[in-house]
Design an enzyme around this catalytic site. Sequence first.
Site, PDB file in Angstrom:
ATOM      1  N   ASN A   9       0.877  -1.175   0.000  1.00 18.38           N
ATOM      2  CA  ASN A   9       0.000   0.000   0.000  1.00 18.38           C
ATOM      3  C   ASN A   9       0.911   1.220   0.000  1.00 18.38           C
ATOM      4  O   ASN A   9       1.510   1.555   1.019  1.00 18.38           O
ATOM      5  CB  ASN A   9      -0.896  -0.022   1.251  1.00 18.38           C
ATOM      6  CG  ASN A   9      -1.745   1.235   1.374  1.00 18.38           C
ATOM      7  OD1 ASN A   9      -1.743   2.089   0.474  1.00 18.38           O
ATOM      8  ND2 ASN A   9      -2.470   1.361   2.481  1.00 18.38           N
ATOM      9  N   TRP A  10       1.008   1.857  -1.164  1.00 14.45           N
ATOM     10  CA  TRP A  10       1.950   2.973  -1.308  1.00 14.45           C
ATOM     11  C   TRP A  10       1.432   4.258  -0.673  1.00 14.45           C
ATOM     12  O   TRP A  10       2.132   5.256  -0.628  1.00 14.45           O
ATOM     13  CB  TRP A  10       2.281   3.189  -2.786  1.00 14.45           C
ATOM     14  CG  TRP A  10       3.081   2.062  -3.393  1.00 14.45           C
ATOM     15  CD1 TRP A  10       3.501   0.916  -2.765  1.00 14.45           C
ATOM     16  CD2 TRP A  10       3.544   1.968  -4.740  1.00 14.45           C
ATOM     17  NE1 TRP A  10       4.208   0.129  -3.643  1.00 14.45           N
ATOM     18  CE2 TRP A  10       4.253   0.739  -4.860  1.00 14.45           C
ATOM     19  CE3 TRP A  10       3.442   2.795  -5.873  1.00 14.45           C
ATOM     20  CZ2 TRP A  10       4.847   0.329  -6.066  1.00 14.45           C
ATOM     21  CZ3 TRP A  10       4.036   2.392  -7.062  1.00 14.45           C
ATOM     22  CH2 TRP A  10       4.731   1.174  -7.155  1.00 14.45           C
ATOM     23  N   LYS A  11       0.191   4.247  -0.231  1.00 18.96           N
ATOM     24  CA  LYS A  11      -0.427   5.419   0.414  1.00 18.96           C
ATOM     25  C   LYS A  11      -0.209   6.674  -0.443  1.00 18.96           C
ATOM     26  O   LYS A  11      -0.177   6.577  -1.664  1.00 18.96           O
ATOM     27  CB  LYS A  11       0.093   5.566   1.846  1.00 18.96           C
ATOM     28  CG  LYS A  11      -0.129   4.276   2.657  1.00 18.96           C
ATOM     29  CD  LYS A  11       0.035   4.447   4.135  1.00 18.96           C
ATOM     30  CE  LYS A  11      -0.220   3.118   4.840  1.00 18.96           C
ATOM     31  NZ  LYS A  11      -0.113   3.179   6.276  1.00 18.96           N
ATOM     32  N   HIS A  95      -9.558   1.025   4.944  1.00 21.31           N
ATOM     33  CA  HIS A  95      -8.267   1.239   5.613  1.00 21.31           C
ATOM     34  C   HIS A  95      -8.481   2.136   6.832  1.00 21.31           C
ATOM     35  O   HIS A  95      -9.302   3.052   6.802  1.00 21.31           O
ATOM     36  CB  HIS A  95      -7.260   1.870   4.652  1.00 21.31           C
ATOM     37  CG  HIS A  95      -5.875   1.824   5.202  1.00 21.31           C
ATOM     38  ND1 HIS A  95      -5.419   2.754   6.114  1.00 21.31           N
ATOM     39  CD2 HIS A  95      -4.871   0.937   5.017  1.00 21.31           C
ATOM     40  CE1 HIS A  95      -4.176   2.424   6.456  1.00 21.31           C
ATOM     41  NE2 HIS A  95      -3.813   1.342   5.799  1.00 21.31           N
ATOM     42  N   GLU A  97      -6.879   4.511   7.948  1.00 19.73           N
ATOM     43  CA  GLU A  97      -6.705   5.954   7.692  1.00 19.73           C
ATOM     44  C   GLU A  97      -7.963   6.546   7.077  1.00 19.73           C
ATOM     45  O   GLU A  97      -8.287   7.717   7.323  1.00 19.73           O
ATOM     46  CB  GLU A  97      -5.454   6.167   6.812  1.00 19.73           C
ATOM     47  CG  GLU A  97      -4.185   5.924   7.625  1.00 19.73           C
ATOM     48  CD  GLU A  97      -3.002   5.372   6.850  1.00 19.73           C
ATOM     49  OE1 GLU A  97      -2.994   5.460   5.607  1.00 19.73           O
ATOM     50  OE2 GLU A  97      -2.082   4.820   7.503  1.00 19.73           O
ATOM     51  N   GLU A 167      -5.291  -5.198  10.361  1.00 23.58           N
ATOM     52  CA  GLU A 167      -4.311  -4.137  10.582  1.00 23.58           C
ATOM     53  C   GLU A 167      -4.605  -3.462  11.918  1.00 23.58           C
ATOM     54  O   GLU A 167      -5.420  -2.524  11.975  1.00 23.58           O
ATOM     55  CB  GLU A 167      -4.383  -3.098   9.454  1.00 23.58           C
ATOM     56  CG  GLU A 167      -4.107  -3.661   8.081  1.00 23.58           C
ATOM     57  CD  GLU A 167      -3.534  -2.614   7.132  1.00 23.58           C
ATOM     58  OE1 GLU A 167      -2.475  -2.870   6.580  1.00 23.58           O
ATOM     59  OE2 GLU A 167      -4.135  -1.539   6.978  1.00 23.58           O
ATOM     60  N   GLY A 173       2.446   2.181  10.864  1.00 16.68           N
ATOM     61  CA  GLY A 173       3.368   3.307  10.752  1.00 16.68           C
ATOM     62  C   GLY A 173       4.059   3.666  12.061  1.00 16.68           C
ATOM     63  O   GLY A 173       4.686   4.718  12.164  1.00 16.68           O
ATOM     64  N   SER A 212       3.510  -2.229  10.231  1.00 11.97           N
ATOM     65  CA  SER A 212       4.967  -2.249  10.432  1.00 11.97           C
ATOM     66  C   SER A 212       5.603  -3.582  10.063  1.00 11.97           C
ATOM     67  O   SER A 212       6.587  -3.992  10.686  1.00 11.97           O
ATOM     68  CB  SER A 212       5.317  -1.846  11.875  1.00 11.97           C
ATOM     69  OG  SER A 212       4.864  -0.528  12.136  1.00 11.97           O
ATOM     70  N   GLY A 233       2.889  -1.106   4.217  1.00 13.94           N
ATOM     71  CA  GLY A 233       2.925   0.329   3.911  1.00 13.94           C
ATOM     72  C   GLY A 233       4.347   0.773   3.647  1.00 13.94           C
ATOM     73  O   GLY A 233       4.904   0.551   2.564  1.00 13.94           O
ATOM     74  N   GLY A 234       4.971   1.385   4.644  1.00 16.07           N
ATOM     75  CA  GLY A 234       6.297   1.995   4.481  1.00 16.07           C
ATOM     76  C   GLY A 234       7.311   1.100   3.793  1.00 16.07           C
ATOM     77  O   GLY A 234       8.019   1.538   2.864  1.00 16.07           O
TER      78      GLY A 234
HETATM   79  P1  13P Z   1       2.982   0.332   7.668  1.00 12.10           P
HETATM   80  O1  13P Z   1       3.531  -0.934   7.049  1.00 12.10           O
HETATM   81  O2  13P Z   1       3.703   1.557   7.201  1.00 12.10           O
HETATM   82  O3  13P Z   1       2.866   0.222   9.141  1.00 12.10           O
HETATM   83  O4  13P Z   1       1.502   0.508   7.109  1.00 12.10           O
HETATM   84  C1  13P Z   1       0.639  -0.578   7.145  1.00 12.10           C
HETATM   85  C2  13P Z   1      -0.581  -0.230   6.385  1.00 12.10           C
HETATM   86  O5  13P Z   1      -1.320   0.676   6.752  1.00 12.10           O
HETATM   87  C3  13P Z   1      -0.854  -0.997   5.153  1.00 12.10           C
HETATM   88  O6  13P Z   1      -2.121  -0.726   4.668  1.00 12.10           O
END
Ligand code: 13P
Length: 251
Positions: A9-11, A95, A97, A167, A173, A212, A233-234
């Site tokens: 997930n490149w956000k 998600h 967020e 999640e 994050g 994470s 994500g990251g």
């Molecule tokens: P991180 O891997 O940056 O914690 O993010 C996870 C995420 O929200 C994937 O959708």
Amino acid sequence: MRTPLIAGNWKMNGTCSSAAELARSLVDHVATDAPCEWAVCPPFVHTPAVAEQLTGSSIQIGSQNVCDKDQGAATGEVAGDMLTDIGCRYAIVGHSERRELYGEDDQLVARRFVAAQRHGLVPILCVGETLSQRNAGEAETVLRHQLEAVFQAAGEGGLAQSVIAYEPVWAIGTGETATPEQAQAMHAFIRELVRERDAATADKLRILYGGSMKAKNAAELLACEDVDGGLIGGASLDAEGFAAIGAATRS
Ligand code: 13P
């Protein structure tokens, strides 16, 4: 059995050219013989540039959300058939967020889930509790409500063509990852919730872990019986690291 799915997930990161560059680099780094399937979810506007780079590769594309409506007066939204038109196979819905920053509730998420399926997309339904909900002993109740809304909207067999991502919000994050024991317990709980409503789907359903996850901790999480991949994500913004997570999947 269940083929693990490793999804990035490149956000809200990058530019068209950096996204294309990352996609190109992924094609170089991702092992075609890894025991998993791969997907990346770029920002909507970067998707065509990414798709161009991924043509002919085994890496599939997802969106980070999808509109619950099919067309028309929904300013700022993107419809499911617009997404399939540019090469998407998956659509993340719910998600944390979106839930936390933009007020998407369980019912809206469930409508988005149904819309994804209506357009031939495979929804990746994100569920998970916040730290205060976990500390208050409410984690399982939260998951039950999040899933129940989807069963209400999609019907008993509605989860058959879908993926769930557990999640925990406190792990997203933050650098803090659920332990393998915590992840396994919640994934098994989710699978049992699904079994209550749709026994035929429960054992086939892929339940990804997100929060994470990185190359260093992936193997122990992915070794858990009910962890069928990751939503990353990251660490998905680095091609080598992302490829290493997939290489850590159990065969
Ligand atoms: P991180 O891997 O940056 O914690 O993010 C996870 C995420 O929200 C994937 O959708």
